[in-house]
Design a protein around this motif. Structure first.
Motif, PDB file in Angstrom:
ATOM      1  N   MET A  32     -14.054  -7.208   0.582  1.00 25.81           N
ATOM      2  CA  MET A  32     -13.532  -6.659  -0.589  1.00 25.81           C
ATOM      3  C   MET A  32     -14.189  -5.492  -0.949  1.00 25.81           C
ATOM      4  SD  MET A  32     -10.625  -7.001  -2.520  1.00 25.81           S
ATOM      5  CE  MET A  32     -10.233  -6.627  -4.253  1.00 25.81           C
ATOM      6  N   LYS A  33     -15.521  -5.447  -1.449  1.00 28.34           N
ATOM      7  CA  LYS A  33     -16.361  -4.312  -1.913  1.00 28.34           C
ATOM      8  C   LYS A  33     -16.140  -2.953  -0.848  1.00 28.34           C
ATOM      9  CE  LYS A  33     -20.890  -2.859  -3.375  1.00 28.34           C
ATOM     10  NZ  LYS A  33     -22.353  -3.329  -3.463  1.00 28.34           N
ATOM     11  N   ARG A  34     -16.219  -3.216   0.435  1.00 32.14           N
ATOM     12  CA  ARG A  34     -15.882  -2.220   1.305  1.00 32.14           C
ATOM     13  C   ARG A  34     -14.622  -1.737   1.122  1.00 32.14           C
ATOM     14  NH1 ARG A  34     -18.990  -4.136   6.918  1.00 32.14           N
ATOM     15  NH2 ARG A  34     -20.853  -4.219   6.082  1.00 32.14           N
ATOM     16  N   LEU A  35     -13.456  -2.649   1.133  1.00 29.38           N
ATOM     17  CA  LEU A  35     -12.312  -1.806   0.821  1.00 29.38           C
ATOM     18  C   LEU A  35     -12.137  -1.095  -0.339  1.00 29.38           C
ATOM     19  CD1 LEU A  35     -10.226  -5.244   1.726  1.00 29.38           C
ATOM     20  CD2 LEU A  35     -10.367  -3.091   3.241  1.00 29.38           C
ATOM     21  N   VAL A  36     -12.640  -1.573  -1.612  1.00 33.23           N
ATOM     22  CA  VAL A  36     -12.556  -0.796  -2.655  1.00 33.23           C
ATOM     23  C   VAL A  36     -13.099   0.803  -2.483  1.00 33.23           C
ATOM     24  CG1 VAL A  36     -13.270  -0.785  -4.972  1.00 33.23           C
ATOM     25  CG2 VAL A  36     -12.303  -2.738  -4.120  1.00 33.23           C
ATOM     26  N   HIS A  37     -14.332   0.528  -1.652  1.00 37.17           N
ATOM     27  CA  HIS A  37     -15.330   1.833  -1.827  1.00 37.17           C
ATOM     28  C   HIS A  37     -14.363   2.518  -0.681  1.00 37.17           C
ATOM     29  CE1 HIS A  37     -18.030   4.300   0.298  1.00 37.17           C
ATOM     30  NE2 HIS A  37     -18.788   4.165  -0.875  1.00 37.17           N
ATOM     31  N   SER A  38     -13.927   2.268   0.210  1.00 33.83           N
ATOM     32  CA  SER A  38     -12.846   3.090   1.221  1.00 33.83           C
ATOM     33  C   SER A  38     -11.773   3.679   0.566  1.00 33.83           C
ATOM     34  CB  SER A  38     -12.589   2.225   2.432  1.00 33.83           C
ATOM     35  OG  SER A  38     -11.566   2.922   3.416  1.00 33.83           O
ATOM     36  N   PHE A  39     -11.234   2.640  -0.443  1.00 33.22           N
ATOM     37  CA  PHE A  39     -10.007   3.417  -1.149  1.00 33.22           C
ATOM     38  C   PHE A  39     -10.337   4.273  -2.150  1.00 33.22           C
ATOM     39  CE2 PHE A  39      -7.419   3.122  -4.882  1.00 33.22           C
ATOM     40  CZ  PHE A  39      -5.925   3.239  -4.465  1.00 33.22           C
ATOM     41  N   LEU A  40     -11.643   4.330  -2.744  1.00 28.65           N
ATOM     42  CA  LEU A  40     -11.829   5.409  -3.764  1.00 28.65           C
ATOM     43  C   LEU A  40     -12.358   6.522  -2.772  1.00 28.65           C
ATOM     44  CD1 LEU A  40     -13.752   3.140  -6.245  1.00 28.65           C
ATOM     45  CD2 LEU A  40     -11.619   4.082  -6.621  1.00 28.65           C
ATOM     46  N   GLN A  41     -12.990   6.404  -1.633  1.00 27.69           N
ATOM     47  CA  GLN A  41     -13.460   7.326  -0.898  1.00 27.69           C
ATOM     48  C   GLN A  41     -12.537   8.356  -0.426  1.00 27.69           C
ATOM     49  OE1 GLN A  41     -16.477   8.736  -0.451  1.00 27.69           O
ATOM     50  NE2 GLN A  41     -15.307  10.316   0.958  1.00 27.69           N
ATOM     51  N   ASP A  42     -11.490   7.748  -0.044  1.00 29.96           N
ATOM     52  CA  ASP A  42     -10.260   8.403   0.665  1.00 29.96           C
ATOM     53  C   ASP A  42      -9.712   9.166  -0.593  1.00 29.96           C
ATOM     54  OD1 ASP A  42     -11.076   7.338   2.961  1.00 29.96           O
ATOM     55  OD2 ASP A  42      -9.550   5.577   2.928  1.00 29.96           O
ATOM     56  N   ARG A  43      -9.534   8.706  -1.568  1.00 27.48           N
ATOM     57  CA  ARG A  43      -8.874   9.459  -2.699  1.00 27.48           C
ATOM     58  C   ARG A  43      -9.561  10.196  -3.604  1.00 27.48           C
ATOM     59  NH1 ARG A  43      -6.909   5.195  -0.655  1.00 27.48           N
ATOM     60  NH2 ARG A  43      -4.648   4.798  -0.359  1.00 27.48           N
ATOM     61  N   LEU A  44     -10.854  10.225  -3.926  1.00 27.01           N
ATOM     62  CA  LEU A  44     -11.901  10.720  -4.741  1.00 27.01           C
ATOM     63  C   LEU A  44     -12.818  11.598  -4.068  1.00 27.01           C
ATOM     64  CD1 LEU A  44     -11.910   7.836  -7.529  1.00 27.01           C
ATOM     65  CD2 LEU A  44     -10.560   9.782  -7.427  1.00 27.01           C
ATOM     66  N   GLY A  45     -13.287  11.326  -2.804  1.00 31.42           N
ATOM     67  CA  GLY A  45     -14.060  12.080  -2.092  1.00 31.42           C
ATOM     68  C   GLY A  45     -15.362  11.634  -2.646  1.00 31.42           C
ATOM     69  N   LEU A  46     -16.130  10.381  -3.020  1.00 28.19           N
ATOM     70  CA  LEU A  46     -17.171  10.067  -3.376  1.00 28.19           C
ATOM     71  C   LEU A  46     -18.390  10.522  -2.733  1.00 28.19           C
ATOM     72  CD1 LEU A  46     -16.404   6.364  -4.663  1.00 28.19           C
ATOM     73  CD2 LEU A  46     -16.312   8.476  -5.987  1.00 28.19           C
ATOM     74  N   ASP A  47     -18.216  10.718  -1.522  1.00 23.96           N
ATOM     75  CA  ASP A  47     -19.356  11.122  -0.689  1.00 23.96           C
ATOM     76  C   ASP A  47     -19.868  12.540  -1.092  1.00 23.96           C
ATOM     77  OD1 ASP A  47     -19.359   8.932   0.909  1.00 23.96           O
ATOM     78  OD2 ASP A  47     -18.480   9.849   2.618  1.00 23.96           O
ATOM     79  N   ALA A  48     -18.776  13.513  -1.389  1.00 23.31           N
ATOM     80  CA  ALA A  48     -19.156  14.754  -2.085  1.00 23.31           C
ATOM     81  C   ALA A  48     -20.016  14.837  -3.479  1.00 23.31           C
ATOM     82  CB  ALA A  48     -18.031  15.570  -2.309  1.00 23.31           C
ATOM     83  N   LEU A  49     -19.840  13.879  -4.318  1.00 24.28           N
ATOM     84  CA  LEU A  49     -20.202  13.640  -5.586  1.00 24.28           C
ATOM     85  C   LEU A  49     -21.740  13.050  -5.142  1.00 24.28           C
ATOM     86  CD1 LEU A  49     -17.550  11.994  -7.893  1.00 24.28           C
ATOM     87  CD2 LEU A  49     -18.067  14.521  -7.678  1.00 24.28           C
ATOM     88  N   GLN A  50     -21.873  12.107  -4.288  1.00 18.45           N
ATOM     89  CA  GLN A  50     -23.099  11.648  -3.998  1.00 18.45           C
ATOM     90  C   GLN A  50     -24.049  12.570  -3.383  1.00 18.45           C
ATOM     91  OE1 GLN A  50     -22.237   8.210  -1.239  1.00 18.45           O
ATOM     92  NE2 GLN A  50     -21.485   6.936  -3.091  1.00 18.45           N
ATOM     93  N   TYR A  51     -23.516  13.411  -2.467  1.00 15.41           N
ATOM     94  CA  TYR A  51     -24.476  14.667  -1.910  1.00 15.41           C
ATOM     95  C   TYR A  51     -24.780  15.458  -3.007  1.00 15.41           C
ATOM     96  CZ  TYR A  51     -25.409  19.018   0.234  1.00 15.41           C
ATOM     97  OH  TYR A  51     -26.161  19.941   0.778  1.00 15.41           O
ATOM     98  N   LEU A  52     -24.032  15.642  -3.960  1.00 15.12           N
ATOM     99  CA  LEU A  52     -24.367  16.473  -5.145  1.00 15.12           C
ATOM    100  C   LEU A  52     -25.478  15.935  -5.757  1.00 15.12           C
ATOM    101  CD1 LEU A  52     -21.073  18.080  -6.227  1.00 15.12           C
ATOM    102  CD2 LEU A  52     -22.641  19.334  -5.142  1.00 15.12           C
ATOM    103  N   ALA A  53     -25.437  14.625  -6.305  1.00 20.33           N
ATOM    104  CA  ALA A  53     -26.413  13.910  -6.896  1.00 20.33           C
ATOM    105  C   ALA A  53     -27.679  13.903  -6.341  1.00 20.33           C
ATOM    106  CB  ALA A  53     -25.804  12.436  -7.312  1.00 20.33           C
ATOM    107  N   ALA A  54     -27.596  13.551  -5.045  1.00 19.11           N
ATOM    108  CA  ALA A  54     -28.778  13.449  -4.110  1.00 19.11           C
ATOM    109  C   ALA A  54     -29.409  14.576  -4.249  1.00 19.11           C
ATOM    110  CB  ALA A  54     -28.451  12.826  -3.036  1.00 19.11           C
TER     111      ALA A  54
END
Length: 412
Positions: free
Chosen positions: A1-23
């Motif tokens: 379930m957690k992976r599904l939520v993360h995948s859903f948000l990632q596809d729509r919000l681009g969380l990887d880009a935000l994580q990259y900027l934060a890191a």
């Protein structure tokens, strides 16, 4: 379930880009690192302003017939309304103080150097916008003090050469302070200035992310190069430290709002006499006191006109600092002007705050307190155990003794 939520948000919000900027974001670690917290503190106080301002706007009525009564109802009938209003007013004043310190420390670290010229300009523009917030918000309670202070403040714009009368009409919506003025100030306070602030603040934060934190010359020279200055990740190390400051600021605001609630005063009477002791907010006092002391005429020119032009020129110099610093000689001139400006601000603010003849001791005490705060900012720029640092300790001790002695002489 957690992976599904993360995948859903990632596809729509681009969380990887935000994580990259934060890191990617790093914060340099050196003796002046604590000054970096001032920017985050200003942002937090601005968020407090937004939240408390929205809550106040739910009950406020921007008309001369109902403005004062609506504010009084907020303070007496709305649950915790008095606390929200006091927190809004106190946070506005603290925010301007933090911005002053942020601007001063950014200058001391030469954070305006290439390629950060636009970062500096946007920061100065934000300070000007918050001056506008303070001036426009002062009238909204429509009380006696705010009404006549606004009349005096807007009259100053009328002495600007060539366009002064047009500026006066634009500010007031007519020849005098009326309901049209209140409507304009309300629109300025809740629509125009917030939109401008969001736009410039967004650009300011982007530029900080783009160019990173500025490092003082002394620290880079001490370690040989900028690359050798150690750093820490912004997330989570610096952010957690920043949040500790936010919690402390929230506690201070709550204490100030609860122990020293903002008063409302009497409703404005446009046909009544102006009350004694009219003063603007503390961050306008140095200008107010200077204009009050100037003679009616200085040579062939009106004193008030020269005063307004002088402060306008000073603001332009501050804005153009990145382009005026062309080397050691020009930097030395700018440093002398900056020191004189800070001393002038402290002196005139203390004089304006305690302007009565029998308040000299309080005036000296406040001036010494402001000097203590300003001198403390210089400490990280001094080499440990150096003669300059020992001299600064002596100045700090002297200011502390003067402050205590003056306060003791007044209250004993």
């Amino acid at each position: 379930m957690k992976r599904l939520v993360h995948s859903f948000l990632q596809d729509r919000l681009g969380l990887d880009a935000l994580q990259y900027l934060a890191a990617k974001k790093q914060v340099p670690v050196h003796r002046c690192t604590p000054f970096y917290f001032l920017g985050g503190m200003a942002l937090f106080l601005f968020l407090v302003q937004i939240v408390t301002g929205i809550l106040l706007a739910l009950f406020y009525k921007p008309s001369p017939d109902h403005a004062f009564e609506s504010v009084r109802a907020i303070m007496t009938e709305v649950d915790y309304g008095w606390l929200i209003r006091s927190a809004h007013s106190w946070s506005a004043n603290v925010l301007v103080g933090v911005l002053f310190l942020h601007l001063l420390t950014a200058y001391m670290m030469r954070a305006y150097r290439r390629p950060r010229e636009i970062t500096w300009i946007s920061g100065v523009m934000l300070l000007g916008l918050f001056f506008g917030f303070g001036f426009s918000g002062y009238l909204l309670p429509w009380n006696e003090l705010a009404f006549f202070a606004t009349r005096v403040g807007t009259a100053i714009t009328g002495v600007v050469p060539v366009v002064g009368h047009q500026l006066l009409l634009l500010a007031r919506g007519g020849e005098d302070v009326t309901g049209d003025t209140l409507a304009r100030f309300y629109a300025l306070h809740v629509v125009v200035l917030p939109l401008g602030t969001f736009a410039i603040l967004g650009g300011h934060l982007y530029l900080i992310q783009r160019h990173g934190m500025s490092i003082p010359d002394r620290e880079a020279n001490r370690l040989g190069s900028v690359e050798r200055v150690p750093s820490m990740p912004f997330v989570p190390h610096f952010l957690l430290r920043d949040m500790v400051g936010w919690y402390l600021a929230l506690g201070v605001l709550a204490a100030l709002a609860a122990l020293f609630p903002w008063e409302l005063g009497q409703k404005a009477n446009p046909f009544g006499a102006a009350p004694e002791g009219i003063k603007p907010e503390w961050y306008f006092l140095y200008m107010f006191q200077t204009l009050k002391l100037l003679p009616a005429h200085i040579g062939p020119f009106e004193g008030e006109v020269l005063g307004v032009l002088f402060f306008g020129f000073c603001g332009l110099v501050v804005l153009l600092v990145p382009f005026l610093d062309r080397g050691p000689k020009s930097r030395g001139v700018l440093n002398v002007l900056a020191a004189l400006s800070v001393a002038f601000f402290i002196f005139m603010t203390a004089w304006g705050w305690f302007s009565k003849p029998d308040q000299m001791a309080l005036r000296v005490s406040l001036g010494a307190l402001l000097s203590l705060v300003t001198l403390a900012l210089v400490l990280p720029f001094m080499e440990p155990r150096s003669g300059a640092r020992r001299g600064l300790y002596a100045l700090l001790a002297t200011a502390l003794v003067v402050m205590v002695a003056a306060a003791w002489g007044h209250f004993r």
